[in-house]
Motif scaffolding. Structure first.
Motif, short mmCIF file in Angstrom:
data_model
loop_
_atom_site.label_atom_id
_atom_site.label_comp_id
_atom_site.label_asym_id
_atom_site.label_seq_id
_atom_site.Cartn_x
_atom_site.Cartn_y
_atom_site.Cartn_z
N ALA A 72 0.64 -0.94 -0.12
CA ALA A 72 0.09 -0.43 0.19
C ALA A 72 0.49 0.96 -0.28
O ALA A 72 0.60 2.07 -0.78
CB ALA A 72 -0.86 0.55 1.51
N SER A 73 2.31 1.04 0.70
CA SER A 73 2.76 2.55 1.10
C SER A 73 3.61 2.76 -0.27
O SER A 73 4.08 3.22 -0.80
CB SER A 73 3.75 2.23 1.78
OG SER A 73 3.47 1.70 3.35
N ALA A 120 12.75 9.58 -7.69
CA ALA A 120 11.93 9.22 -7.06
C ALA A 120 10.92 8.15 -7.38
O ALA A 120 10.33 7.55 -7.50
CB ALA A 120 10.62 10.84 -7.00
N ARG A 121 11.10 8.79 -9.00
CA ARG A 121 10.62 7.50 -10.17
C ARG A 121 11.54 5.94 -10.44
O ARG A 121 11.05 5.52 -9.90
CB ARG A 121 10.19 7.94 -11.10
CG ARG A 121 10.21 7.03 -12.63
CD ARG A 121 10.16 7.40 -13.77
NE ARG A 121 8.33 8.74 -13.88
CZ ARG A 121 8.08 9.87 -13.75
NH1 ARG A 121 9.52 10.63 -14.61
NH2 ARG A 121 7.48 10.59 -14.03
N SER A 122 12.60 6.06 -10.49
CA SER A 122 13.68 5.03 -10.03
C SER A 122 12.86 4.12 -9.30
O SER A 122 13.08 3.02 -9.09
CB SER A 122 14.49 5.25 -10.40
OG SER A 122 15.41 6.04 -11.17
N ALA A 127 10.02 0.72 2.01
CA ALA A 127 10.67 1.72 3.26
C ALA A 127 12.00 3.07 2.80
O ALA A 127 11.00 4.30 2.61
CB ALA A 127 10.84 1.24 4.28
N ILE A 128 11.86 2.71 1.93
CA ILE A 128 12.91 3.52 0.52
C ILE A 128 11.94 4.50 0.25
O ILE A 128 12.05 5.26 0.66
CB ILE A 128 14.12 2.57 0.14
CG1 ILE A 128 15.18 1.63 1.06
CG2 ILE A 128 14.96 3.86 -0.71
CD1 ILE A 128 16.27 1.04 0.22
N ALA A 129 11.28 3.96 -0.68
CA ALA A 129 10.44 4.49 -1.66
C ALA A 129 9.45 5.85 -0.74
O ALA A 129 8.97 6.60 -1.18
CB ALA A 129 9.96 3.68 -2.96
N HIS A 156 9.04 5.90 8.31
CA HIS A 156 9.46 4.53 7.67
C HIS A 156 11.02 4.52 7.45
O HIS A 156 11.34 3.72 7.58
CB HIS A 156 9.05 4.79 6.04
CG HIS A 156 8.35 5.09 5.05
ND1 HIS A 156 7.23 3.97 5.34
CD2 HIS A 156 6.60 5.86 5.17
CE1 HIS A 156 6.15 3.88 5.12
NE2 HIS A 156 6.01 5.43 4.80
N ARG A 157 11.76 5.68 7.81
CA ARG A 157 13.04 5.45 7.94
C ARG A 157 13.17 5.52 9.39
O ARG A 157 14.85 4.25 9.64
CB ARG A 157 13.80 6.88 8.03
CG ARG A 157 14.02 7.54 6.77
CD ARG A 157 15.17 8.82 6.55
NE ARG A 157 13.95 10.07 7.81
CZ ARG A 157 13.01 10.84 6.50
NH1 ARG A 157 13.25 10.95 5.48
NH2 ARG A 157 12.73 11.87 7.55
#
Length: 369
Positions: free
Chosen positions: A232-233, A285-287, A308-310, A360-361
């Protein structure tokens, strides 16, 4: 399987088709008309996206009425919807609802519910966030009670996307044997729906209260509730990347058209540098978003980490780009008639949905895999 950082011809055609359907409809119905309507979205456009493109069926298996693609294709559609801030039930029903069933429902319950969700004939809303607005991967503040084989729900779920338009409530509830997924009728006794006005008018939320509401248990999550949160994230980042791209494009177009001191604003070096920083934010951000979407689609062992990274990066990238959009448009950006403030609001609302960047971090710091 190796991740390819480019879209296939089929995926590129999907993006073009969705974009064409949206732009064709926007020529006759404005964004503001759509989110101000009773449904909160353009129902004609939604029917076209479901009927002509099959956006809700993309990630549903073929044997359950879907098209048998993956959640990556749904990610592509969400990115296109994010470009235009198009409100729709895709996130609430086609992503949260569908993924909750795929992760937490038994096979027979999936076969009963997924075909109608894939067709767009049924709209589901996922009740998961607790009374504090947190999506807990250990369960929920809603409690499922078993009484002689019949299940009842008690508790409060907040930040429920699309709750007022849904025909089915899917509820994550804590039970004696762990987190489970339930189905409840929004019109049944013991269920109270309250609309909540958020900062972003293109996204509608609600609070759902359960007081001994009858429910049907669909299955248990086991240890996969965290995977649902990751999926979902990741889907949220698609909306963010699409919005950031549109904010960049609109800013560059404005600077090219606006003239001061006899020169287009785009010719000023300081503004060129700021636009270059915006471009870097969008492309990175897209990558990162695509990498997480691929991990979710393939259920790789590191999908939670990739998510979490994204979620952290894309939230802050979109907020930065939207902020620059407002700054470089000047006073017109804070008028109701211009869309800049809507991108700014979308950036800040999605940055909090399903967890703020620092949360997330924190998962990354704890060694999430």
């Amino acid at each position: 399987m190796t991740m390819q950082f480019s879209l296939t011809e089929e995926q590129q055609e999907l993006a073009k088709t969705v974009r064409a359907v949206i732009l064709r409809r926007l020529s006759s119905t404005s964004l503001r008309d759509a989110f101000a309507s009773q449904a909160g979205y353009d129902e004609v456009l939604w029917k076209a996206l479901c009927g002509q493109v099959g956006v809700t069926a993309l990630s549903v298996p073929e044997n359950m009425g879907g098209l048998g693609f993956t959640s990556f294709e749904t990610h592509i559609v969400l990115e296109e919807l994010g470009r235009t801030l198009t409100p729709s039930p895709l996130l609430s029903s086609g992503v949260l609802g569908v993924q909750a069933l795929l992760y937490g429902a038994d096979a027979q319950e999936q076969a009963r519910l997924l075909p109608e969700l894939a067709e767009g004939a049924r709209e589901a809303a996922l009740c998961w966030a607790d009374e504090h607005g947190r999506w807990r991967t250990d369960g929920s503040s809603v409690i499922g009670r078993d009484q002689d084989g019949s299940w009842y729900l008690d508790g409060v779920s907040t930040l429920v996307l699309g709750s007022s338009e849904s025909t089915t409530l899917l509820v994550v509830a804590s039970t004696s044997d762990g987190a489970a997924l339930f189905e409840a009728d929004p019109a049944s006794d013991g269920v109270t729906l309250e609309s909540v006005r958020g900062v972003d008018p293109t996204m509608r939320f609600g609070t759902v209260r359960f007081d001994g509401a009858a429910a049907r248990r669909l299955g248990g999550f086991g240890d996969r509730l965290a995977d649902l949160h990751a999926a979902a994230s990741t889907a949220i980042t698609a909306l963010q990347v699409g919005g950031a791209q549109a904010a960049l494009d609109r800013t560059v177009a404005h600077l090219s058209e606006r003239v001061q001191f006899g020169r287009p604003l785009a010719s000023f070096q300081a503004l060129k540098h700021r636009c270059a920083d915006m471009l870097v934010a969008v492309e990175t951000a897209r990558s990162i978003s695509w990498a997480a979407a691929w991990a979710a689609a393939e259920s790789t062992p590191d999908m939670r980490r990739q998510s979490a990274i994204a979620a952290s990066w894309c939230s802050e990238a979109f907020s930065a780009v939207a902020r620059e959009m407002v700054q470089m448009h000047g006073g017109i950006a804070i008028t109701w008639e211009h869309d800049a403030h809507l991108y700014f609001k979308r950036a800040h609302s999605t940055a909090q949905l399903l967890g703020a960047p620092h949360e997330h971090r924190r998962l990354l710091g704890a060694g999430v895999r």
